[in-house]
Design an enzyme around this catalytic site. Structure first.
Site, PDB file in Angstrom:
ATOM      1  CG  HIS A  85       2.244-124.229 -53.764  1.00 11.29           C
ATOM      2  ND1 HIS A  85       1.545-123.072 -54.067  1.00 11.29           N
ATOM      3  CD2 HIS A  85       2.713-124.857 -54.904  1.00 11.29           C
ATOM      4  CE1 HIS A  85       2.224-122.457 -54.614  1.00 11.29           C
ATOM      5  NE2 HIS A  85       3.566-123.617 -55.296  1.00 11.29           N
ATOM      6  CG  ASP A 164       6.680-116.002 -48.946  1.00 10.09           C
ATOM      7  OD1 ASP A 164       7.510-116.171 -49.570  1.00 10.09           O
ATOM      8  OD2 ASP A 164       5.606-115.987 -49.363  1.00 10.09           O
ATOM      9  NE  ARG A 171      13.412-115.303 -54.052  1.00  9.34           N
ATOM     10  CZ  ARG A 171      12.094-116.696 -53.593  1.00  9.34           C
ATOM     11  NH1 ARG A 171      10.927-116.211 -53.183  1.00  9.34           N
ATOM     12  NH2 ARG A 171      12.358-117.261 -54.537  1.00  9.34           N
ATOM     13  CB  SER A 186       8.809-118.385 -50.710  1.00 11.56           C
ATOM     14  OG  SER A 186       7.320-118.041 -51.182  1.00 11.56           O
ATOM     15  CE  LYS A 190       3.068-117.839 -50.099  1.00 13.38           C
ATOM     16  NZ  LYS A 190       3.954-117.444 -50.195  1.00 13.38           N
TER      17      LYS A 190
END
Length: 431
Positions: A85, A164, A171, A186, A190
């Site tokens: 990620h 999320d 947010r 967050s 996932k």
């Protein structure tokens, strides 16, 4: 599960008290079900932004986000599962060559990706510039593709961490995006729900990154690796430079073309360097030894995996990519040495040309973006082409040019240390 008062949860965090596990479970679940009002969760998010959460709270918040939906049950695909990620940057096309490369080295990469917002690009937006390619796959399709090809890049499934998705949208409009515990939970909720066996994080640092300073990026990396450890997910984090764009291409189809160059054994040196660095960490977490990803990439052995991956998702890897209807060149105005492009400025220019979106529902232009024509250290003189601006809507050109004014494309007679670049600033590995 016991019922709590949303006001009591908000005031506890407002007053700098730790939330209990039961409070966290209740408020995340109740908010997902619509039983906690948007304004109440907005107040809690602001209290978390201002007063923080400790490691225990953050790990429990992450678990509650996971429990709001389903886990991705991939089963045995015949290879170790490992994922990556990135926190997002400018010209950050690394997922495109990385997933096929790691698959070519023997692992399976279930890369569930997102779309761009603002000056940072989205992996799905890039791939959707390939004719026929589709982002949405069923769990069965993901599993079959991992077993047969070893790599998949697709959109996340709606059932994965729905809390999320709802909280992120809140947010985004309440000025609470910057909270490190909420960013970390967050991302990690996932990835843990995805079911990968190992995770490598690319945490960007610099003007084009979400985290502008090394200290803030380190704080986020620490939080995410701690969540990984708490949930039994081996997690490595690399802090990498995003003061300059990665590679020369910034924009959807432009970045796909550059990624293909890398997969064929060429491409910009910085893109190759970071792709290989991340691949090495992913292979280490997957327990794969004796394979040199640098050699595999340079030999073009990952390119057939790319072709198979794109074709499996309906795309034509041999098809021509979209080309912008209007291209304008930015030239140097004086003699000197080109010492680098500011990532935020270039990303903003690409966004204004149509490569990005201001709101999640906005469309993007597949062919829009910026292509840099010079490398740091190159001598230039008046009229030397520095960059190309690509767009289908030429009325966007002036605002893109404005983003590149000043020191965005820096030319100096004293390049100093700005020509040199250290891509990987730090590495945090599991204990």
């Amino acid at each position: 599960m016991p019922t709590y008062s949303a006001v009591d949860v908000v005031t506890a965090k407002r007053d700098c008290r730790e939330l209990t596990g039961e409070q966290i479970d209740w408020v995340v679940g109740a908010y997902t079900r619509g039983e906690v009002a948007e304004e109440q969760m907005a107040a809690l998010a602001m209290a978390i932004l201002l007063n923080g959460m400790d490691g225990r709270e953050t790990a429990r918040w992450t678990q509650a986000m996971i429990d709001s939906g389903e886990r991705l049950e991939l089963g045995d695909v015949g290879r170790p599962l490992v994922d990556k990620h990135s926190t997002g940057g400018v010209g950050d096309k690394i997922t495109l060559p990385l997933a096929p490369l790691v698959a070519a080295c023997g692992a399976a990469v279930p890369q569930l990706s997102g779309r761009g917002l603002g000056h940072t690009g989205g992996t799905l937006d890039k791939l959707e510039s390939i004719p026929g390619w589709r982002a949405s796959l069923s769990v069965e399709e993901i599993t079959a593709q991992l077993a047969s090809i070893g790599a998949v890049i697709c959109a996340t499934t709606p059932a994965l961490a729905p809390a999320d998705r709802k909280l992120y949208a809140l947010r985004d409009v309440t000025g609470t995006v910057e909270s490190v515990p909420l960013i970390a939970s967050s991302i990690m909720s996932k990835k843990i729900a995805e079911g990968t066996g190992g995770l490598v994080l690319d945490v960007k640092v610099g003007t084009g990154a979400f985290m502008k300073t090394r200290a803030r990026a380190g704080e986020l990396a620490d939080a995410m690796t701690a969540i990984g450890a708490a949930h039994g997910l081996p997690t490595t984090a690399l802090l990498t430079d995003m003061s300059r764009p990665l590679g020369r291409a910034v924009g959807n189809a432009l970045e796909v073309a550059e990624s293909v160059e890398v997969l064929r054994g060429g491409g910009p040196a910085d893109v190759v360097e970071l792709t290989v660095a991340l691949a090495r960490e992913m292979l280490a977490l997957a327990g794969i030894t004796g394979v040199d990803p640098a050699r595999v990439l340079a030999a073009g052995e990952a390119y057939p995996v790319w072709e198979a991956m794109i074709a499996a998702q309906g795309g034509d890897p041999s098809a021509a990519l979209p080309v912008a209807r209007h291209v304008e060149t930015v030239v140097a105005e004086r003699d000197g040495v080109f010492t680098g492009a500011d990532a935020l400025a270039v990303g903003t220019a690409a966004w204004r040309l149509g490569a990005g979106r201001a709101r999640k529902e906005d469309a993007v232009q597949a062919a829009a973006g910026v292509r840099l024509l010079v490398e740091p250290g190159d001598p230039v003189k008046p009229g030397t082409p520095l960059a190309e601006l690509h767009t289908d809507t030429p009325d966007r050109i002036p605002s893109a040019r404005a983003a590149l004014e000043g020191a965005a494309l820096l030319i100096t007679n004293d390049p100093g240390d700005r020509v040199a670049r250290t891509l990987v600033l730090d590495t945090l590995r599991p204990a």
